[in-house]
Design an enzyme around this catalytic site. Structure first.
Site, PDB file in Angstrom:
ATOM      1  N   PHE A 116       0.975  -1.089   0.141  1.00 18.43           N
ATOM      2  CA  PHE A 116       0.075   0.121   0.423  1.00 18.43           C
ATOM      3  C   PHE A 116       0.950   1.103   0.299  1.00 18.43           C
ATOM      4  CE2 PHE A 116      -2.507   2.969   2.238  1.00 18.43           C
ATOM      5  CZ  PHE A 116      -4.083   2.509   0.975  1.00 18.43           C
ATOM      6  N   ALA A 163       0.127  -2.143   5.520  1.00 14.75           N
ATOM      7  CA  ALA A 163       1.287  -1.941   7.452  1.00 14.75           C
ATOM      8  C   ALA A 163       0.713  -2.848   8.311  1.00 14.75           C
ATOM      9  CB  ALA A 163       0.361  -0.192   7.452  1.00 14.75           C
ATOM     10  N   ALA A 194       4.110   2.890   4.535  1.00  9.56           N
ATOM     11  CA  ALA A 194       3.537   4.723   4.624  1.00  9.56           C
ATOM     12  C   ALA A 194       2.443   4.893   4.854  1.00  9.56           C
ATOM     13  CB  ALA A 194       3.911   5.015   3.368  1.00  9.56           C
ATOM     14  N   VAL A 195       2.035   5.768   6.010  1.00 10.73           N
ATOM     15  CA  VAL A 195       0.925   5.377   6.364  1.00 10.73           C
ATOM     16  C   VAL A 195       0.026   7.038   5.923  1.00 10.73           C
ATOM     17  CG1 VAL A 195      -0.918   5.660   8.348  1.00 10.73           C
ATOM     18  CG2 VAL A 195       0.553   3.523   8.219  1.00 10.73           C
ATOM     19  N   ILE A 196      -0.496   7.924   5.359  1.00  6.82           N
ATOM     20  CA  ILE A 196      -0.815   8.954   5.122  1.00  6.82           C
ATOM     21  C   ILE A 196      -2.207   9.602   6.016  1.00  6.82           C
ATOM     22  CG2 ILE A 196      -1.070  10.859   3.358  1.00  6.82           C
ATOM     23  CD1 ILE A 196       0.781   8.547   1.603  1.00  6.82           C
ATOM     24  N   THR A 210     -10.619  10.341   8.687  1.00  7.45           N
ATOM     25  CA  THR A 210     -10.548   9.543   9.168  1.00  7.45           C
ATOM     26  C   THR A 210      -9.864   8.576  10.845  1.00  7.45           C
ATOM     27  OG1 THR A 210      -9.997   7.433   8.113  1.00  7.45           O
ATOM     28  CG2 THR A 210     -12.175   8.612   8.093  1.00  7.45           C
ATOM     29  N   HIS A 253      -8.727   6.544  11.547  1.00  4.49           N
ATOM     30  CA  HIS A 253      -8.300   5.797  11.038  1.00  4.49           C
ATOM     31  C   HIS A 253      -6.711   5.272  11.058  1.00  4.49           C
ATOM     32  CE1 HIS A 253      -7.307   1.091   8.999  1.00  4.49           C
ATOM     33  NE2 HIS A 253      -7.823   2.100   8.092  1.00  4.49           N
TER      34      HIS A 253
END
EC number: 2.5.1.78
Length: 157
Positions: free
Chosen positions: A22, A56, A80-82, A86, A88
């Site tokens: 992702f 992730a 990578a968490v963008i 929300t 989340h």
């Protein structure tokens, strides 16, 4: 005595890299940075194993299996968490960060956290090899230093 991690003597290290598919636009350059760093510091290419996971959240599960297998000296985690609109984002990053830390401590396996947490895709790209350096490379250097310190600690006993 003063001990500090060294970036030499890692030729025979067996390293696993767990990377999220992702946001591949970001994670692929992170992976390149990690692999290039391992190669630059003498880790044999045949001793580097890459495990792609869907996102992730799956990083922790696969890292746990790898650490428990005893097949690897250390693990690099990349993702990578963008941030979106929300909650989340917070759930994902807290779960992954806590999970990776718990796996490392419970298995006594060095695992470094290379999961980017950013507000925008542009910020993530900057940290994946653009203006802000490559965090994949940076955490991989940290792993090599920690592995060296583990060796020093073993020799003390």
């Amino acid at each position: 005595m003063i001990y500090t991690g060294k970036l030499t003597g890692h030729e025979e290290r067996r390293i696993a890299i767990v990377v999220s598919r992702f946001n591949a636009l970001v994670t692929e350059p992170l992976l390149k940075g990690a692999r290039d760093t391992l190669n630059m510091h003498g880790v044999d290419e045949h001793h580097i194993s890459v495990f792609w996971v869907p996102g992730a959240l799956e990083i922790t599960m696969v890292s746990s299996q790898l650490a428990e297998s005893g097949m690897f000296d250390g693990i690099v985690t990349l993702g990578a968490v963008i941030k979106g609109d929300t909650d989340h984002y917070n759930l994902v990053i807290n779960g992954v960060a806590n999970g990776v830390s718990q796996v490392s401590l419970s298995t006594n396996t060095p695992i470094v956290f290379g999961v980017l947490t950013t507000d925008t895709l542009e910020q993530a790209q900057q940290r994946a090899g653009a203006k802000a350096g490559n965090k994949g490379a940076e955490v991989t250097v940290s792993l090599l230093e920690i592995l060296s310190l583990y060796d020093d600690i073993k020799q003390l006993s």
